[in-house]
Each structure stands twice: as C-alpha cells, then as structure tokens.
Design a protein around this motif. Structure first.
Motif, PDB file in Angstrom:
ATOM      1  N   ILE A  12       0.826  -1.216   0.000  1.00  0.00           N
ATOM      2  CA  ILE A  12       0.000   0.000   0.000  1.00  0.00           C
ATOM      3  C   ILE A  12       0.862   1.269   0.000  1.00  0.00           C
ATOM      4  O   ILE A  12       0.464   2.300  -0.537  1.00  0.00           O
ATOM      5  CB  ILE A  12      -0.985   0.002   1.201  1.00  0.00           C
ATOM      6  N   PHE A  13       2.094   1.177   0.557  1.00  0.00           N
ATOM      7  CA  PHE A  13       2.946   2.376   0.609  1.00  0.00           C
ATOM      8  C   PHE A  13       3.393   2.770  -0.801  1.00  0.00           C
ATOM      9  O   PHE A  13       3.443   3.949  -1.144  1.00  0.00           O
ATOM     10  CB  PHE A  13       4.155   2.125   1.527  1.00  0.00           C
ATOM     11  N   THR A  14       3.689   1.778  -1.621  1.00  0.00           N
ATOM     12  CA  THR A  14       4.062   2.047  -3.016  1.00  0.00           C
ATOM     13  C   THR A  14       2.839   2.497  -3.812  1.00  0.00           C
ATOM     14  O   THR A  14       2.911   3.438  -4.605  1.00  0.00           O
ATOM     15  CB  THR A  14       4.684   0.768  -3.632  1.00  0.00           C
ATOM     16  N   GLN A  30       3.055   7.319   2.515  1.00  0.00           N
ATOM     17  CA  GLN A  30       4.237   6.539   2.920  1.00  0.00           C
ATOM     18  C   GLN A  30       5.084   7.338   3.927  1.00  0.00           C
ATOM     19  O   GLN A  30       5.249   8.548   3.785  1.00  0.00           O
ATOM     20  CB  GLN A  30       5.070   6.280   1.654  1.00  0.00           C
ATOM     21  N   GLY A  31       5.618   6.617   4.920  1.00  0.00           N
ATOM     22  CA  GLY A  31       6.341   7.301   5.994  1.00  0.00           C
ATOM     23  C   GLY A  31       7.780   7.641   5.642  1.00  0.00           C
ATOM     24  O   GLY A  31       8.670   6.799   5.773  1.00  0.00           O
ATOM     25  N   PHE A  32       8.005   8.867   5.193  1.00  0.00           N
ATOM     26  CA  PHE A  32       9.382   9.348   4.998  1.00  0.00           C
ATOM     27  C   PHE A  32       9.370  10.864   5.110  1.00  0.00           C
ATOM     28  O   PHE A  32       8.382  11.505   4.761  1.00  0.00           O
ATOM     29  CB  PHE A  32       9.970   8.891   3.655  1.00  0.00           C
ATOM     30  N   ALA A 117      -1.297  -4.668  11.447  1.00  0.00           N
ATOM     31  CA  ALA A 117       0.115  -5.064  11.493  1.00  0.00           C
ATOM     32  C   ALA A 117       0.872  -4.488  10.309  1.00  0.00           C
ATOM     33  O   ALA A 117       0.330  -4.408   9.200  1.00  0.00           O
ATOM     34  CB  ALA A 117       0.236  -6.579  11.465  1.00  0.00           C
ATOM     35  N   TYR A 118       2.117  -4.135  10.538  1.00  0.00           N
ATOM     36  CA  TYR A 118       2.994  -3.683   9.463  1.00  0.00           C
ATOM     37  C   TYR A 118       3.008  -4.758   8.366  1.00  0.00           C
ATOM     38  O   TYR A 118       3.040  -5.955   8.663  1.00  0.00           O
ATOM     39  CB  TYR A 118       4.407  -3.424  10.001  1.00  0.00           C
ATOM     40  N   ASP A 119       3.000  -4.326   7.124  1.00  0.00           N
ATOM     41  CA  ASP A 119       2.647  -5.280   6.057  1.00  0.00           C
ATOM     42  C   ASP A 119       3.733  -6.278   5.670  1.00  0.00           C
ATOM     43  O   ASP A 119       3.465  -7.193   4.896  1.00  0.00           O
ATOM     44  CB  ASP A 119       2.102  -4.541   4.823  1.00  0.00           C
ATOM     45  N   VAL A 197      11.380   0.178  15.559  1.00  0.00           N
ATOM     46  CA  VAL A 197      12.003   1.161  14.657  1.00  0.00           C
ATOM     47  C   VAL A 197      11.668   2.610  15.040  1.00  0.00           C
ATOM     48  O   VAL A 197      12.405   3.523  14.689  1.00  0.00           O
ATOM     49  CB  VAL A 197      11.653   0.917  13.164  1.00  0.00           C
ATOM     50  N   TYR A 198      10.589   2.804  15.783  1.00  0.00           N
ATOM     51  CA  TYR A 198      10.225   4.170  16.205  1.00  0.00           C
ATOM     52  C   TYR A 198      10.631   4.433  17.651  1.00  0.00           C
ATOM     53  O   TYR A 198       9.986   5.210  18.361  1.00  0.00           O
ATOM     54  CB  TYR A 198       8.720   4.411  15.986  1.00  0.00           C
ATOM     55  N   GLU A 199      11.709   3.799  18.107  1.00  0.00           N
ATOM     56  CA  GLU A 199      12.131   3.907  19.517  1.00  0.00           C
ATOM     57  C   GLU A 199      12.299   5.349  19.987  1.00  0.00           C
ATOM     58  O   GLU A 199      12.072   5.652  21.152  1.00  0.00           O
ATOM     59  CB  GLU A 199      13.444   3.130  19.759  1.00  0.00           C
ATOM     60  N   GLY A 228      17.159   4.450   9.418  1.00  0.00           N
ATOM     61  CA  GLY A 228      16.359   5.225   8.467  1.00  0.00           C
ATOM     62  C   GLY A 228      15.419   6.189   9.166  1.00  0.00           C
ATOM     63  O   GLY A 228      15.275   7.346   8.759  1.00  0.00           O
ATOM     64  N   LYS A 229      14.789   5.721  10.243  1.00  0.00           N
ATOM     65  CA  LYS A 229      13.839   6.559  10.988  1.00  0.00           C
ATOM     66  C   LYS A 229      14.581   7.603  11.813  1.00  0.00           C
ATOM     67  O   LYS A 229      14.224   8.764  11.836  1.00  0.00           O
ATOM     68  CB  LYS A 229      12.994   5.714  11.959  1.00  0.00           C
ATOM     69  N   THR A 230      15.628   7.140  12.511  1.00  0.00           N
ATOM     70  CA  THR A 230      16.286   8.007  13.486  1.00  0.00           C
ATOM     71  C   THR A 230      17.047   9.143  12.816  1.00  0.00           C
ATOM     72  O   THR A 230      17.078  10.256  13.328  1.00  0.00           O
ATOM     73  CB  THR A 230      17.238   7.162  14.363  1.00  0.00           C
ATOM     74  N   TYR A 313       5.650   8.588  13.716  1.00  0.00           N
ATOM     75  CA  TYR A 313       5.344   9.868  13.082  1.00  0.00           C
ATOM     76  C   TYR A 313       4.061   9.780  12.272  1.00  0.00           C
ATOM     77  O   TYR A 313       3.942  10.372  11.220  1.00  0.00           O
ATOM     78  CB  TYR A 313       6.511  10.466  12.302  1.00  0.00           C
ATOM     79  N   PHE A 314       3.099   9.052  12.846  1.00  0.00           N
ATOM     80  CA  PHE A 314       1.804   8.891  12.184  1.00  0.00           C
ATOM     81  C   PHE A 314       0.663   9.391  13.059  1.00  0.00           C
ATOM     82  O   PHE A 314       0.727   9.303  14.285  1.00  0.00           O
ATOM     83  CB  PHE A 314       1.576   7.411  11.859  1.00  0.00           C
ATOM     84  N   GLN A 315      -0.374   9.864  12.389  1.00  0.00           N
ATOM     85  CA  GLN A 315      -1.568  10.366  13.064  1.00  0.00           C
ATOM     86  C   GLN A 315      -2.788   9.709  12.421  1.00  0.00           C
ATOM     87  O   GLN A 315      -2.977   9.817  11.210  1.00  0.00           O
ATOM     88  CB  GLN A 315      -1.642  11.893  12.904  1.00  0.00           C
ATOM     89  N   ILE A 358      -8.022   6.675   8.707  1.00  0.00           N
ATOM     90  CA  ILE A 358      -6.903   6.701   7.761  1.00  0.00           C
ATOM     91  C   ILE A 358      -5.677   7.246   8.492  1.00  0.00           C
ATOM     92  O   ILE A 358      -5.801   7.864   9.547  1.00  0.00           O
ATOM     93  CB  ILE A 358      -7.204   7.542   6.502  1.00  0.00           C
ATOM     94  N   ARG A 359      -4.501   6.991   7.907  1.00  0.00           N
ATOM     95  CA  ARG A 359      -3.244   7.400   8.548  1.00  0.00           C
ATOM     96  C   ARG A 359      -2.585   8.521   7.761  1.00  0.00           C
ATOM     97  O   ARG A 359      -2.390   8.409   6.558  1.00  0.00           O
ATOM     98  CB  ARG A 359      -2.300   6.189   8.603  1.00  0.00           C
ATOM     99  N   PHE A 360      -2.255   9.598   8.485  1.00  0.00           N
ATOM    100  CA  PHE A 360      -1.451  10.669   7.893  1.00  0.00           C
ATOM    101  C   PHE A 360      -0.049  10.602   8.479  1.00  0.00           C
ATOM    102  O   PHE A 360       0.116  10.325   9.671  1.00  0.00           O
ATOM    103  CB  PHE A 360      -2.030  12.050   8.243  1.00  0.00           C
TER     104      PHE A 360
END
Ligand code: PMP
Ligand code: GLN
Length: 379
Positions: A12-14, A30-32, A117-119, A197-199, A228-230, A313-315, A358-360
């Motif tokens: 779904i991110f792609t 997509q989260g970036f 769950a993460y896909d 990953v979002y520690e 990548g996240k940090t 970093y999602f809402q 939905i996720r922003f």
C-alpha cells in the motif's frame, strides 16, 4: 507461474506514493521525511565514499558501528550488549524482520501478530511455510488483549511479533504489557520479535519500553531498530538487530544469504555521527512531538476526528463526518480529487473491521503540513 504469495499485491505504501506522484498530491501517505538528514551526516557519507570505503564490509557490520550501537543500547536501556555476539547490522529493518522470522520458524509453526500489522510480517511468515495468527488490537486505544493471546497459544506457537511504538496507530506498549509478555512466554520455547524502529518517537514524556530493558524477556527476543527513521534517511536502508548469542547465531545464518552486508561508507558515516552527535537521537521525541502538535492544531477545525498519537510519526484520523466511502475509496478520492495522499487502515488487517480511520504521516516540513491542512479543513 504458481504464486507463493497469491493474496499479496503491491504494498500500500508504493500504491499510495505512486498515486500521489501521478496526481501531484501532497504526500502524507508513505512514511518518509520531506526534509533532509543532518548536514554533518551527509558530509561524513561523502567523506567515506571518497575515502574508498566501497568494498564489502564485514558480514555482521563494521566494528565501529556495532560498538556505537552497543554503547547506545547501554545508555538507553541499561543493557550491556556484546557487539560481537549480539549486534548485527542489516539492510533495513525489513531485512532484520525477515531474517529473524526465517531463523526461528518453519513449516507448520504459528506466529502471533497483532492487527493492524505492518505489512511485511505476514508475507515473511508465509514464505517460511508458517501460519500467522492475527489477533486484533482492542479499540479505542489499540491495546493488546493478553487473555486472547494466552488463548491463542498452541504447541505450534514459535514466535510473537510486537511493534512499539506502533505503526499505524501510534500506540505504545507500557511496562505492564512487557511484563505480561514475559510471563506468557516464561518456560516456553516461544521467541519474541520486537519491532522498535520508532524507539525515538515516544511523546508526552512517555518511556520507550524496549524488550532490551527486561532482563528475562531479552533472552528470547530479537529487537529490531532502523537508522532510516532516526536519521531521516529512509532511503539508505540501514538497520540492526540486537539478540542474545544463540539467537544471533541463527539470525546471521539467514542474514548472510539474504543480503550478506550493507553499504560500507554509510556504516562508517553513521558510526562517526553517533559518536559526534548523540544529542540527535535524544532530541528526536521533542522534534516529532512538535510536528504532531502542529499537525493536530492545524486540523483542529476540520471535520476529521483525530486519535491520540503517543508515538511514531503517524496520526490516525476518523473521516466518517466527511465521507461514507470505504477507507480505500476515500484515500483514492482524497489523492486524486483533493490533492492529499494518506494511507487506509484496511491493508494492515487480515480481516479488516468496518473502520473509517486513515493514517497521515506528519514527518514533513511545516509548510507541507500547512498546505495539506488547508485542503483537509475545507472538506
Ligand atoms: N517496521 C515498521 C513498523 C515500519 O514502519 C517500517 C517502516 N519503514 C519498517 C519496519 C521498515 O524499516 P526499514 O525502512 O528500515 O526497512
Ligand atoms: N514504514 C513506512 C510506512 O509505514 C513505509 C515503508 C515502505 O514503504 N516499505 O509508511
């Protein structure tokens, strides 16, 4: 050709990022980040690229980076990890998750995952010939129903996958959750895969309850983290796994034949940056909490109802006052007709509930958040 993953399409991110690009929409899917990683880090990467750090680094990651990781784990979680036997650098958390699953589960085994769950979890489990047992998180706060977990455990259960802070809900596990997981797995041969990953994105003075803080639980856990996240560098795909020696041994057997290793110059650069700028990670919760608060303030007068986001970093936003469409239809319309892309929640479920969430993604410059909010408030 017979598909090994007959029910899996494109992630779904792609799908959503491609649609955002096609329609010129503001991409909150997509989260970036749409801002760059620290300038000093880019300088270090350029330095090591030109310093000819361009051949195979050690299979488990360069010593300087594993040393920094061990130091960080000690400082944050009070656990002295052995950099040679317990720390492995991987090509993204996605690789580490895949390696940990394939190191532990075989055909006929069961793996407990929590929906949404993460896909990447489910396909990795299927490819190992195992079965994912999906347990829904409880609304409204996306908490784990531990009685249900107890009831789902069988002699075939080999692994439990947790994710805190949680994508997509923003929920975080607390100390009692971790203690309960330790109790449930005590005296069993069930392992834990902890996606952390979002520690560094836990808000409102909350604490990140890493499994590494728990002396008993970490003996049976793979803890997965992502640079990548940090470091705002999702495209570099650099991550690591911390696990006890016996688990790390098996993990590395898979890792060496999935990617073998990860780009050398980036490893050198991150090792230096971790040593030079430890405050970057320490300041991250505050940095992202401000972004969350800005985004929520900008949407306060919209018809979206916002769920509490305690980490990541999602809402999440409930759009039921705006549209009767399904979440998939709604994000398509939002992207194509209004110019803002978001992520629907149904792809994160085995059996999606009738949800209007939905996720922003709010890891964006304030100008991007303002432009998106301007559109969203007019709906
Ligand atoms: N786990 C979760 C929960 C994620 O959101 C992501 C997002 N990218 C990953 C794993 C994968 O991380 P990486 O990009 O380091 O592979
Ligand atoms: N983790 C990111 C997200 O949730 C996306 C990762 C990817 O695109 N594979 O948006």
């Amino acid at each position: 050709m017979r598909s090994k993953l007959p029910n899996i399409g494109t992630t779904i991110f792609t799908v959503m990022s491609t649609m955002a690009q096609e329609y010129g929409a503001i991409n909150l899917s997509q989260g970036f980040p749409d801002f760059d990683c620290p300038e000093r880090l880019r300088e270090l990467v350029a330095h090591y690229l030109n310093d000819r750090k361009n051949q195979y680094p050690p299979m488990v990651g360069i010593p300087a980076l594993r040393e920094q990781i061990a130091r960080k784990v000690q400082n944050l979680y009070g656990f002295s990890a052995d950099m040679d036997q317990e720390v492995t650098v991987t090509s993204g958390a996605t690789e580490a998750l895949f390696d940990a699953i394939h190191a532990t589960v075989s055909a006929g085994d069961e793996v407990i995952v929590f929906d949404p769950a993460y896909d990447s979890y489910d396909p990795a489990i299927s490819l190992a010939g195992a079965e994912a047992i999906h347990i829904p998180l409880q609304l409204p706060d996306f908490s784990i129903d531990w009685d249900r977990v107890r009831a789902c455990i069988t002699t075939r259960t080999r692994l439990i996958v947790i994710n805190t802070p949680h994508n997509p809900s923003g929920a975080v596990l607390n100390k009692a959750d971790i203690e309960t997981l330790a109790q449930i797995t005590r005296d069993t041969d069930i392992y834990v895969l902890s996606d952390e990953v979002y520690e560094h994105m836990v808000f409102d003075d909350g604490v990140h309850e890493s499994v590494l803080r728990h002396e008993e639980l970490r003996q049976r856990s793979f803890a997965v983290f992502s640079f990548g996240k940090t470091y705002h560098a999702t495209g570099w795909k650099l991550a690591y796994c911390v696990a006890p020696p016996s688990l790390t041994r098996e993990f590395r057997k898979v890792h060496q034949f999935v990617t073998f290793t990860s780009p050398s110059f980036i490893q050198y650069a991150i090792a230096d940056f971790m040593r030079e700028c430890p405050q970057h990670a320490i300041e991250l919760p505050h940095f992202y909490q401000e972004k969350r608060d800005t985004f929520c303030r900008l949407l306060a007068n919209s018809r979206f109802v916002l769920k509490p986001s305690r980490g990541t970093y999602f809402q999440l936003a409930d759009y039921s006052a705006v549209s009767d469409a399904t979440d998939m239809e709604f994000v398509k319309q939002l992207t194509q007709e209004k110019g803002v892309a978001a992520i629907p929640l149904s792809p994160f479920y085995k059996k999606a509930p009738d949800s209007t969430l939905i996720r922003f993604c709010f890891c964006k410059d304030d100008a991007t958040l303002e432009a998106a909010a301007h559109i969203l408030c007019a709906l």
